[in-house]
Design a protein around this motif. Sequence first.
Motif, PDB file in Angstrom:
ATOM      1  N   MET A   1       0.827  -1.240  -0.142  1.00 17.18           N
ATOM      2  CA  MET A   1      -0.254  -0.074  -0.060  1.00 17.18           C
ATOM      3  C   MET A   1       0.957   1.320   0.104  1.00 17.18           C
ATOM      4  N   THR A   2       0.235   2.207  -0.796  1.00 18.30           N
ATOM      5  CA  THR A   2       1.236   3.442  -0.554  1.00 18.30           C
ATOM      6  C   THR A   2      -0.049   4.532  -0.229  1.00 18.30           C
ATOM      7  N   ILE A   3       0.771   5.378   0.689  1.00 11.25           N
ATOM      8  CA  ILE A   3      -0.017   6.497   1.224  1.00 11.25           C
ATOM      9  C   ILE A   3       0.693   7.794   0.610  1.00 11.25           C
ATOM     10  N   GLY A   4      -0.229   9.013   0.439  1.00  9.38           N
ATOM     11  CA  GLY A   4       0.448  10.261   0.078  1.00  9.38           C
ATOM     12  C   GLY A   4       0.335  11.184   1.235  1.00  9.38           C
ATOM     13  N   ALA A   5       1.431  12.032   1.176  1.00 10.96           N
ATOM     14  CA  ALA A   5       1.620  13.269   2.276  1.00 10.96           C
ATOM     15  C   ALA A   5       1.853  14.349   1.577  1.00 10.96           C
ATOM     16  N   LEU A   6       0.913  15.484   2.080  1.00 11.31           N
ATOM     17  CA  LEU A   6       1.086  16.851   1.475  1.00 11.31           C
ATOM     18  C   LEU A   6       1.381  17.947   2.578  1.00 11.31           C
TER      19      LEU A   6
ATOM     20  N   ILE B   1      -6.433  15.276  13.375  1.00 10.30           N
ATOM     21  CA  ILE B   1      -5.766  14.618  14.482  1.00 10.30           C
ATOM     22  C   ILE B   1      -5.275  15.877  15.291  1.00 10.30           C
ATOM     23  N   ALA B   2      -5.929  15.758  16.432  1.00 10.80           N
ATOM     24  CA  ALA B   2      -5.479  16.569  17.418  1.00 10.80           C
ATOM     25  C   ALA B   2      -4.112  16.623  18.114  1.00 10.80           C
ATOM     26  N   ASN B   3      -3.552  17.817  18.544  1.00 11.88           N
ATOM     27  CA  ASN B   3      -2.349  17.569  19.377  1.00 11.88           C
ATOM     28  C   ASN B   3      -2.281  16.350  20.249  1.00 11.88           C
ATOM     29  N   GLY B   4      -1.287  15.647  20.419  1.00 13.70           N
ATOM     30  CA  GLY B   4      -0.951  15.095  21.498  1.00 13.70           C
ATOM     31  C   GLY B   4      -1.884  13.851  21.426  1.00 13.70           C
ATOM     32  N   THR B   5      -2.344  13.480  20.153  1.00 14.80           N
ATOM     33  CA  THR B   5      -3.174  12.219  20.019  1.00 14.80           C
ATOM     34  C   THR B   5      -2.732  11.460  18.752  1.00 14.80           C
ATOM     35  N   ALA B   6      -3.160  10.228  18.399  1.00 12.35           N
ATOM     36  CA  ALA B   6      -2.767   9.300  17.481  1.00 12.35           C
ATOM     37  C   ALA B   6      -4.054   8.788  17.055  1.00 12.35           C
ATOM     38  N   GLN B   7      -3.954   8.236  15.619  1.00 12.64           N
ATOM     39  CA  GLN B   7      -5.024   7.798  14.923  1.00 12.64           C
ATOM     40  C   GLN B   7      -4.390   6.782  14.155  1.00 12.64           C
ATOM     41  N   ALA B   8      -5.153   5.605  13.911  1.00 12.15           N
ATOM     42  CA  ALA B   8      -4.940   4.670  12.984  1.00 12.15           C
ATOM     43  C   ALA B   8      -5.293   5.109  11.510  1.00 12.15           C
ATOM     44  N   VAL B   9      -4.220   5.105  10.655  1.00 18.46           N
ATOM     45  CA  VAL B   9      -4.445   5.314   9.313  1.00 18.46           C
ATOM     46  C   VAL B   9      -4.148   4.126   8.356  1.00 18.46           C
ATOM     47  N   GLY B  10      -4.951   3.424   8.059  1.00 19.86           N
ATOM     48  CA  GLY B  10      -4.762   2.015   7.521  1.00 19.86           C
ATOM     49  C   GLY B  10      -3.996   1.282   8.430  1.00 19.86           C
ATOM     50  N   PRO B  11      -2.866   0.940   7.891  1.00 21.82           N
ATOM     51  CA  PRO B  11      -2.089   0.130   9.049  1.00 21.82           C
ATOM     52  C   PRO B  11      -1.083   0.613   9.640  1.00 21.82           C
ATOM     53  N   LEU B  12      -1.192   2.029   9.829  1.00 25.00           N
ATOM     54  CA  LEU B  12      -0.207   2.849  10.459  1.00 25.00           C
ATOM     55  C   LEU B  12      -0.729   3.570  11.482  1.00 25.00           C
ATOM     56  N   THR B  13       0.189   3.837  12.545  1.00 27.44           N
ATOM     57  CA  THR B  13      -0.430   4.604  13.426  1.00 27.44           C
ATOM     58  C   THR B  13       0.520   6.061  13.419  1.00 27.44           C
ATOM     59  N   VAL B  14      -0.411   7.167  13.186  1.00 24.61           N
ATOM     60  CA  VAL B  14      -0.001   8.492  12.888  1.00 24.61           C
ATOM     61  C   VAL B  14      -0.322   9.477  14.271  1.00 24.61           C
ATOM     62  N   ALA B  15       0.605  10.240  14.781  1.00 22.51           N
ATOM     63  CA  ALA B  15       0.497  10.951  15.638  1.00 22.51           C
ATOM     64  C   ALA B  15       0.748  12.519  15.255  1.00 22.51           C
ATOM     65  N   GLY B  16       0.147  13.497  16.124  1.00 19.36           N
ATOM     66  CA  GLY B  16       0.164  14.823  15.715  1.00 19.36           C
ATOM     67  C   GLY B  16       0.729  15.919  16.715  1.00 19.36           C
ATOM     68  N   LEU B  17       1.418  16.791  16.250  1.00 19.02           N
ATOM     69  CA  LEU B  17       1.823  18.092  17.155  1.00 19.02           C
ATOM     70  C   LEU B  17       1.633  19.084  16.136  1.00 19.02           C
ATOM     71  N   GLY B  18       0.555  19.512  15.991  1.00 16.39           N
ATOM     72  CA  GLY B  18       0.312  20.672  15.034  1.00 16.39           C
ATOM     73  C   GLY B  18       0.472  22.220  15.602  1.00 16.39           C
ATOM     74  N   GLY B  19       0.438  23.125  14.854  1.00 15.96           N
ATOM     75  CA  GLY B  19       0.755  24.627  15.073  1.00 15.96           C
ATOM     76  C   GLY B  19       2.101  24.948  15.170  1.00 15.96           C
ATOM     77  N   THR B  20       2.323  26.114  15.930  1.00 18.42           N
ATOM     78  CA  THR B  20       3.713  26.618  15.772  1.00 18.42           C
ATOM     79  C   THR B  20       3.998  26.745  17.519  1.00 18.42           C
ATOM     80  N   TYR B  21       5.171  27.140  17.769  1.00 23.64           N
ATOM     81  CA  TYR B  21       5.953  27.260  18.967  1.00 23.64           C
ATOM     82  C   TYR B  21       5.799  28.724  19.329  1.00 23.64           C
TER      83      TYR B  21
END
Length: 225
Positions: free
Chosen positions: A1-6, A78-98
Motif C-alpha cells: 500500500m502507498t499513502i500520500g503526504a502533503l 488529528i488533535a495535538n497529543g493524539t494518534a489515529q490509525a491510518v490504514g495499517p499505520l499509527t500516525v501522531a500529531g503535534l500541530g501549530g507553531t511554538y
Amino acid sequence: MTIGALADIHGNFDAMYGAMERHPEVPFWLCVGDVASRTGAYPEPPKPLYWIKGNNEDFDRIAAWEAGRDLVANLHFIANGTAQAVGPLTVAGLGGTYAPTWIDTPAAQLPHKRSDDKRRHFVREEVEACRRMRGVDILMTHEAARPFVIVDEPKPGKRPLRRDAGKPAVNDVLASMQPRLHLCGHHHRFVETVREGVRSVCIDRVNRSYLLIDAATLEYQKVEQ
C-alpha cells in the motif's frame, strides 16, 4: 500500500485535488497543516485526508470538529497529543507553531481573539502527551526540529542572516517517541534530514511537490507537481 503526504495547502485545493486524482491507487493522504484558505474554507477531499493544524487555519471550525460538530466527509483532524490509525499505520500529531510566551498555558486556556488566535500554537501539555507515546509509525508536526537553517534575504549592504528555525520541543518529542518517520512543513521547502535518530522530512508546498510513502517500509519518493 502507498499513502500520500502533503504540506501547506493554504487553500490551493486544485493542487490537492490534482495530486489525489493523479494517484487513484492511494487510499489515504496525510497533511502537516495549513489546509484552510485565507477565508477559512476547507476542501471536501475525494480520499480520506488526515491532517494536523498549522498556524493558518479556522480554529473555530477545528474546535467544532473536535466536538463532533459540522464534520466534513473525508477530512479527519488529528488533535495535538493524539494518534489515529491510518490504514495499517499509527500516525501522531503535534500541530501549530511554538511561542515561548504561550508554551506553558493549558491548551483550553489559549485566548482566541479573531485578530490574534493563540490556538495556532502548541503547548507543553501537548508536547508531553506526544513524548509519552510509543509505537508510532509517523509523527506529523507543523514545525521542524532543530537545526533547520534558513538564510534570510540580505538587506542592502548587509550579509545574509542565517538562523535556526527549528524548535527544540520537536527534538524532545522525536527523542522520546522514536517514530519510524517524521513529517513536517511550515517552511515551504523540501528538506531531508535525520534528527534524534529519526528520518525527518520537511515537505514543500502542495503546488510544488508531495510525497508518496510505502506503508510497509515508510520509504518515500518526492513527486513534483
